[in-house]
Design a protein around this motif. Sequence first.
Motif, PDB file in Angstrom:
ATOM      1  N   ASP A  13       0.769  -1.095   0.038  1.00  0.00           N
ATOM      2  CA  ASP A  13       0.056   0.103   0.053  1.00  0.00           C
ATOM      3  C   ASP A  13       0.895   1.380   0.202  1.00  0.00           C
ATOM      4  O   ASP A  13       1.697   1.718   0.960  1.00  0.00           O
ATOM      5  CB  ASP A  13      -1.024  -0.090   1.374  1.00  0.00           C
ATOM      6  CG  ASP A  13      -1.957   1.017   1.155  1.00  0.00           C
ATOM      7  OD1 ASP A  13      -1.555   2.242   0.581  1.00  0.00           O
ATOM      8  OD2 ASP A  13      -2.891   0.812   2.095  1.00  0.00           O
ATOM      9  N   VAL A  15       0.179   4.339  -0.245  1.00  0.00           N
ATOM     10  CA  VAL A  15      -0.099   5.466   0.496  1.00  0.00           C
ATOM     11  C   VAL A  15       0.449   5.353   1.946  1.00  0.00           C
ATOM     12  O   VAL A  15       0.832   5.892   2.960  1.00  0.00           O
ATOM     13  CB  VAL A  15      -1.381   5.780   0.300  1.00  0.00           C
ATOM     14  CG1 VAL A  15      -1.887   6.844   1.428  1.00  0.00           C
ATOM     15  CG2 VAL A  15      -1.868   6.246  -0.890  1.00  0.00           C
ATOM     16  N   GLU A  19       3.008   7.252   4.561  1.00  0.00           N
ATOM     17  CA  GLU A  19       2.684   7.933   5.807  1.00  0.00           C
ATOM     18  C   GLU A  19       3.724   7.218   6.838  1.00  0.00           C
ATOM     19  O   GLU A  19       4.041   8.314   7.773  1.00  0.00           O
ATOM     20  CB  GLU A  19       1.283   7.398   6.033  1.00  0.00           C
ATOM     21  CG  GLU A  19       0.066   8.253   5.144  1.00  0.00           C
ATOM     22  CD  GLU A  19      -1.314   7.834   5.555  1.00  0.00           C
ATOM     23  OE1 GLU A  19      -1.653   6.835   6.309  1.00  0.00           O
ATOM     24  OE2 GLU A  19      -2.287   8.279   4.913  1.00  0.00           O
TER      25      GLU A  19
END
Length: 58
Positions: A13, A15, A19
């Motif tokens: 993932d 994203v 983060e």
Amino acid sequence: MHVAPVGGTAVQDHVALAEIELCGDLIIAASAADEDRLSLESIDEVLRVAEERDASGE
């Protein structure tokens, strides 16, 4: 119950990875800071907020 198969089925993932990297950058900056808390300006600098604003034309 469904168990994920063993092997090369890793899903990334992007994203979430970005983060996590930003959180790590903040943790490193906070641990190196002289003050008890990072200022908002320091946080913006670590997260490269100004660079993103400049790139978007704001």
